[in-house]
Design an enzyme around this catalytic site. Structure first.
Site, PDB file in Angstrom:
ATOM      1  CB  ILE A   1      17.544 -30.669  17.537  1.00 39.71           C
ATOM      2  CG1 ILE A   1      18.346 -30.866  16.253  1.00 39.71           C
ATOM      3  CG2 ILE A   1      18.402 -30.999  18.761  1.00 39.71           C
ATOM      4  CD1 ILE A   1      19.518 -29.912  16.111  1.00 39.71           C
TER       5      ILE A   1
ATOM      6  CG  ASP B   1      16.174 -17.959  11.711  1.00 39.23           C
ATOM      7  OD1 ASP B   1      14.952 -18.137  11.672  1.00 39.23           O
ATOM      8  OD2 ASP B   1      16.994 -18.876  11.937  1.00 39.23           O
TER       9      ASP B   1
ATOM     10  CE  LYS C   1      15.554 -20.884  14.119  1.00 40.96           C
ATOM     11  NZ  LYS C   1      16.263 -21.537  13.001  1.00 40.96           N
TER      12      LYS C   1
ATOM     13  CB  VAL D   1      14.652 -23.600  19.026  1.00 36.29           C
ATOM     14  CG1 VAL D   1      16.178 -23.585  19.051  1.00 36.29           C
ATOM     15  CG2 VAL D   1      14.098 -22.275  19.534  1.00 36.29           C
TER      16      VAL D   1
ATOM     17  CD  GLU E   1      12.816 -18.228   2.669  1.00 39.33           C
ATOM     18  OE1 GLU E   1      12.170 -17.903   1.641  1.00 39.33           O
ATOM     19  OE2 GLU E   1      12.538 -19.204   3.373  1.00 39.33           O
TER      20      GLU E   1
ATOM     21  N   GLY F   1      14.442 -27.167  14.510  1.00 35.66           N
ATOM     22  CA  GLY F   1      13.694 -28.182  13.771  1.00 35.66           C
ATOM     23  C   GLY F   1      13.454 -29.460  14.526  1.00 35.66           C
TER      24      GLY F   1
ATOM     25  CB  VAL G   1      -1.952 -40.640  22.590  1.00 34.36           C
ATOM     26  CG1 VAL G   1      -0.673 -39.870  22.323  1.00 34.36           C
ATOM     27  CG2 VAL G   1      -2.661 -40.971  21.285  1.00 34.36           C
TER      28      VAL G   1
END
Length: 430
Positions: free
Chosen positions: A137, A202, A206, A133, A191, A135, A34
């Site tokens: 990937i 969940d 997504k 969505v 969980e 993680g 950057v």
């Protein structure tokens, strides 16, 4: 361009700690990408005294959100606190203060994504959410950038690691659902209250995000047909194996003639299909494009550093836009009006398992019912059930439409030879 970019974090839990770790430990790589120093400026926490998995100067910690949201020194706000209402409030306030925002909040983006993206455009700010969505990937960026010249026709994804872990163990080890769920909870994959995972909510959130981006159509959670994995049993898995299939909780988004379908449900895939080999807590998204054909994106769908990697990648994209002076220009709002497929436009094969009376003519009545609705049978297993006068019948149909299959299912219960319709699943990936 500023000599340094200051980042404010909302939350310092598992993902937030990973983000701080990556910013500090990858500083040389970040500066190379950057062209400036990237530093953590302020961090909102609930408890300043709490011990965490990352060392943060106590002077950077605050319990006052204004010290992040209204801090003139903070350029980019990273929201990793979770929840919906408060997170939405903080993100909107940050955008109105002309700050750029990165979030990992799938629930928030599924429910309020359009409102937040509109606010980002109005304030010439970036709002990126790659980590929401799958993680680590990079599926969202791939849809928006890498596959932007193609027309996506279908997405099939394993996007919930908890349910994939459970189904993997049930399939490989022949262990019942309740035992695997407890094991997943003990290992931290599930969980204490696993409802959102095992009932498919969940994954549904997504698939809303995937469908919105993939087809540029504003859709919501109410548009997703949802069925979880709690009713999948060892016999379903065993029969699937015998027929050459593997059961996965599959998120499906498909488009045809301007209409789309969104669903989350246990689905049979041919065991040779690439998604069938995605095991344990791993995620994958299979993409069908008119030009590119079939591609698959695979990797860890959760975890501290995989998710933090996606967040920091979004941070890099924001800073690059700052250097180019194009913040807020890359936000793409949905173009098309919401149009959902009707049940008779949704086509698939189906698996159905039922108990029938073990008597002459029973199968003939059942096969005629399928025939009357234009459904032909592709595969069949029939086995007697010992000592109770019933037989177990397992069928894979040829492709049919969802309405016809539902009509057959409802009428099967009325046949005098049918004792019980035990289970039914969609079959994909042929």
């Amino acid at each position: 361009m500023k000599e340094s970019v200051s980042v404010g974090l909302l939350g310092l839990g598992t993902v937030g700690s990973g983000v701080v770790h990556m910013i500090e430990s990858h500083q040389e790589e970040l500066q190379q990408r950057v062209g400036c120093v990237v530093k953590v400026g302020k961090v909102l926490v609930r408890d300043i005294e709490k011990n965490r998995g990352v060392d943060v100067n106590e002077e950077l910690l605050t319990q006052d959100p204004d010290e992040v949201i209204n801090n003139p020194e903070v350029d980019v706000v990273i929201e990793v606190m979770g929840g919906i209402d408060q997170a939405k409030e903080y993100i909107l306030a940050s955008l109105k203060n002309k700050k750029h925002v990165v979030t990992a909040n799938k629930d928030l983006m599924a429910l309020h994504g359009r409102e937040l993206l509109t606010a980002a455009v109005e304030n010439e700010s970036d709002l990126f959410y790659e980590a929401s969505v799958a993680g680590g990937i990079p599926i969202l960026r791939s849809l928006v950038e890498g596959l932007s010249s193609d027309r996506i026709t279908k997405l099939m994804g394993i996007v919930n690691g908890t349910t994939n872990y459970i189904l993997t163990k049930m399939t490989k080890n022949n262990v019942p659902y309740e035992s695997v769920l407890k094991e997943a909870q003990d290992l931290g994959f599930a969980e204490a209250d696993p409802t959102a995972d095992v009932e498919g909510l969940d994954a549904a959130r997504k698939v809303v995000i995937l469908g919105t981006l993939g087809f540029s159509m504003k859709v919501g959670l109410d548009d997703v047909k949802i069925k979880g994995i709690t009713e999948v049993d060892a016999e379903d898995i065993s029969y699937s194996k015998k027929l050459g299939y593997t059961i996965k909780l599959l998120s499906i988004a498909s488009s045809e003639n301007g209409s789309i379908e969104l669903s989350v449900q246990p689905t049979l895939l041919p065991s040779r299909h690439p998604l069938a080999s995605v095991n344990d807590e791993y995620n994958a998204v299979y993409v069908y494009g008119e030009a590119v054909g079939e591609t698959m994106f695979y990797g860890p769908g959760a975890g501290q550093l995989p998710t933090a990697t996606a967040v920091v990648s979004d941070l890099v994209a924001v800073i690059k836009n700052m250097r180019l002076g194009v913040n807020g220009k890359s936000v793409i709002l949905p173009q098309h009006e919401r149009k959902l497929k009707k049940d008779d436009e949704i086509k698939s094969k189906y698996f159905i398992r039922l108990f029938v009376k073990d008597e002459a003519g029973a199968f003939s009545k059942i096969s005629h019912l399928f025939k009357d609705h234009g459904i032909s049978l592709e595969k069949l297993i029939q086995e007697p059930v010992i000592n109770n006068g019933t037989a177990e019948l397992v069928i894979i149909t040829h492709e049919t439409n969802h309405q016809a299959f539902e009509d057959v299912h409802s009428q099967l219960n009325d046949l005098d030879v049918v004792v019980e319709v035990k289970s039914r699943y969609r079959v994909e990936g042929m």
